[in-house]
Design an enzyme around this catalytic site. Structure first.
Site, PDB file in Angstrom:
ATOM      1  N   HIS A 167       0.829  -1.202   0.000  1.00  0.00           N
ATOM      2  CA  HIS A 167       0.000   0.000   0.000  1.00  0.00           C
ATOM      3  C   HIS A 167       0.867   1.257   0.000  1.00  0.00           C
ATOM      4  CE1 HIS A 167      -3.542  -2.338   1.952  1.00  0.00           C
ATOM      5  NE2 HIS A 167      -3.922  -1.969   0.743  1.00  0.00           N
ATOM      6  N   CYS A 254      -3.350   0.801   9.613  1.00  0.00           N
ATOM      7  CA  CYS A 254      -4.300  -0.231   9.190  1.00  0.00           C
ATOM      8  C   CYS A 254      -5.348  -0.548  10.249  1.00  0.00           C
ATOM      9  CB  CYS A 254      -3.567  -1.521   8.851  1.00  0.00           C
ATOM     10  SG  CYS A 254      -2.143  -1.340   7.772  1.00  0.00           S
TER      11      CYS A 254
END
Length: 262
Positions: A167, A254
């Site tokens: 990511h 996250c």
């Protein structure tokens, strides 16, 4: 300049379940220890609450092993929330589970219907929304985000995630209105022109996934040179154990959705 990109009244988290051992991972470095992960998760929540924020802790979703990583399911802005469309097929149901939680807190909740996009690829600053194209976020998903945020007057800028990096925010995080913590490999792309950039120490690239939450900077434990640099720069650090989430490519950002609903 405001500080709405790092000052929040709320956070949503989700406790990891026993199925976490089946979570996705780029490289298998061993199964996570659920008991240790739960202790780290409680330390994380305690740090968020220390700032005075309301933290909603959702129950585990055993059907979705990666559901502890709630950030990928939505983008939460003051104007409204947008439910994402994760690029990993096994995670699509997580976003559907998050939608009703967001509707309890927001009057406006939109949803990405085409393409793929995950919250881990989105960095919100005071001036723009940076979105990294990646294996989990494609051009169609980014175009949907542009369309959905346009009525709110938001500027979206597409940038590139380095090859082999899961990511965009694996390699960067926001420290304040003008400052980004980033790896050298990501900063070299020029995507942070106009920002002040603090580089993580060589060999400590995993420290780049940190979060600024109100007056605290939450960083993963075990990266002493980066922690020293942030301390010298004047940030109030909380180092949180992340060894088990790291086995599933997870980090500080996250584990929560962070927002202030209007």
């Amino acid at each position: 300049m405001s500080d709405q990109s790092f000052r929040f009244s709320h956070a949503i988290t989700r406790r990891p379940g026993a199925s976490i051992t089946a979570g996705l991972r780029a490289v298998d470095t061993g199964a996570p220890d659920l008991a240790l992960m739960l202790r780290h998760h409680q330390d994380y929540i305690a740090a968020l609450r220390e700032t005075g924020a309301t933290v909603v802790e959702l129950d585990p979703l055993e059907a979705y092993p990666d559901s502890v990583f709630v950030e990928d399911t939505a983008l939460c802005l003051p104007e409204g929330a947008i439910v994402m469309r994760p690029g990993a097929p096994s995670r699509l149901g997580e976003a559907a589970e998050m939608a009703p939680q967001l509707r309890r807190l927001y009057s406006e909740v939109a949803q990405v219907e085409t393409g793929f996009i995950e919250g881990g690829d989105i960095l919100v600053t005071e001036r723009e929304i940076l979105v990294g194209s990646s294996a989990r976020t494609n051009a169609e998903g980014i175009a949907e985000l542009v369309r959905l945020t346009a009525p709110w007057g938001r500027t979206v800028r597409e940038v590139a995630t380095p090859p082999g990096v899961l990511h965009f925010k694996t390699d960067c995080s926001l420290l304040d209105a003008e400052t980004i913590l980033a790896t050298r490999r990501l900063d070299a792309s020029g995507c942070f022109a106009g920002y002040r950039v603090i580089h993580v120490a060589e060999g400590e690239e995993a420290a780049a996934n940190s979060i600024r939450f109100n007056d605290l900077a939450l960083t993963p434990a075990g990266f002493p040179r980066t922690a020293e640099a942030l301390d010298k720069a004047g940030y109030d650090l909380r180092q949180i154990g992340n060894s088990e989430c790291a086995k599933l490519d997870g980090g500080m950002s996250c584990l929560s959705l962070r927002f202030t609903p209007r």
